[in-house]
Enzyme design. Structure first.
Site, short mmCIF file in Angstrom:
data_model
loop_
_atom_site.label_atom_id
_atom_site.label_comp_id
_atom_site.label_asym_id
_atom_site.label_seq_id
_atom_site.Cartn_x
_atom_site.Cartn_y
_atom_site.Cartn_z
N LYS A 171 0.83 -1.21 0.00
CA LYS A 171 0.00 0.00 0.00
C LYS A 171 0.86 1.25 0.00
O LYS A 171 0.55 2.24 -0.69
CB LYS A 171 -0.92 0.00 1.22
CG LYS A 171 -1.69 1.30 1.46
CD LYS A 171 -2.65 1.64 0.33
CE LYS A 171 -3.31 3.01 0.50
NZ LYS A 171 -4.24 3.08 1.62
N LYS A 240 0.67 12.00 5.27
CA LYS A 240 0.98 10.98 6.27
C LYS A 240 1.54 9.72 5.63
O LYS A 240 2.54 9.16 6.06
CB LYS A 240 -0.28 10.67 7.08
CG LYS A 240 -0.14 9.57 8.13
CD LYS A 240 -0.65 8.22 7.64
CE LYS A 240 -2.16 8.26 7.36
NZ LYS A 240 -2.66 6.90 6.94
#
Length: 291
Positions: A171, A240
């Site tokens: 991911k 993030k």
């Protein structure tokens, strides 16, 4: 049929939980904002329990939370999921956090006889609503096989990537490329504008060449061309993820060149107040830098 609990009914979690309800599962939802729980009940879900009560009453706990601190607090913290999960409970985290956090959670879970999977998702709110998310799963194969029926409801491209944390590593590679493509879209459109070219013309031509990408399609057609920046996926969340990708590179002793420059762009865009806007708003940052 096993009872499911879903913690985190946000932009991604709500439609995912709704799809599980539509598939016939009994789902009890929990969200910090109680207005979301009311909406969830209107979709046919159950709500109103304290988080600890929810965990104690279900067989499978799913979490979809925005930040690593949220995941650590909700799962590992005092009165968290692991403290109240019965032996044999399956926990699935759909959030994007660090692989090392997933390793710590799995170790703690195993001490309590609880199974754990990291299962970060990609595909945005459109994919969450349609049940077509890409799901990258890390964890033991036996737990993955048990969870496959739920993954097949919320996703269309489900991959078991290996042991715990491996799903998240894949991911983060995805998010690294999303960040690079987002920067490319912003700079390309601004360069086109300053060169006297029409945005629609450029988009239509490049979409039929090697410059085409899903991110270009998403950012331009759904956001930039419509002067829309309400977040489907907030810029600060991609920031993030890019930070986590940087940590992953450091742990792998890999020196990256393009990524750190893009990360700096996102940091500066966040500092200029664009963090809560959609990630496509990096285009706005590029324009501001040149004005």
């Amino acid at each position: 049929m096993k009872k499911l609990g879903f913690i985190g009914l946000g932009n991604m979690g709500m439609p995912m939980a709704h799809n599980l309800i539509k598939a016939g599962y009994e789902v009890n939802g929990f969200n910090r904002s109680k207005g979301k729980e009311k909406t969830f009940e209107e979709f046919g879900g159950k709500a109103g329990l304290e988080m600890t009560e929810l965990v104690e009453s279900v067989d499978v706990v799913m979490t979809c939370l925005p930040m690593p601190d949220d995941v650590e607090r909700i799962i590992l913290g005092e009165n968290g999921v692991l403290e109240h999960a019965d032996e044999g409970t399956l926990i699935i985290d759909f959030s994007t956090v660090s692989p090392s956090l997933h390793t710590r959670i799995e170790q703690a879970a195993e001490k309590n006889g609880v199974r754990y999977l990291d299962a970060p998702i990609s595909g945005g709110t459109t994919g969450a609503e349609a049940g077509t998310l890409a799901i990258m799963v890390g964890g033991k194969n036996s737990a993955f096989e048990e969870a496959k029926e739920y993954f097949d409801v919320v996703g269309a491209n489900v991959t078991h990537c290996g042991p715990i944390g491996q799903g998240t590593k894949v991911k983060l590679l995805n998010q690294y490329m999303v960040g690079l493509h987002t920067a490319a879209v912003g700079e390309t459109l601004y360069l086109a504008e300053k060169s006297g070219l029409d945005h629609d013309l450029v988009y239509n031509v490049l979409s039929n060449g090697f410059g085409q990408s899903k991110i270009f399609d998403r950012h331009y057609s759904q956001f930039i061309s419509q002067n829309k920046d309400e977040p489907g996926f907030a810029l600060q969340l991609l920031l993030k993820d890019l930070g986590l990708a940087k940590e992953m590179a450091g742990e792998s002793n890999v020196s990256l060149t393009a990524g750190p420059n893009v990360l700096q762009m996102f940091e500066q865009a966040n500092e200029k107040g664009l963090g809560e806007k959609d990630m496509s708003a990096l285009y706005q940052y590029v324009k501001q830098q040149e004005q």
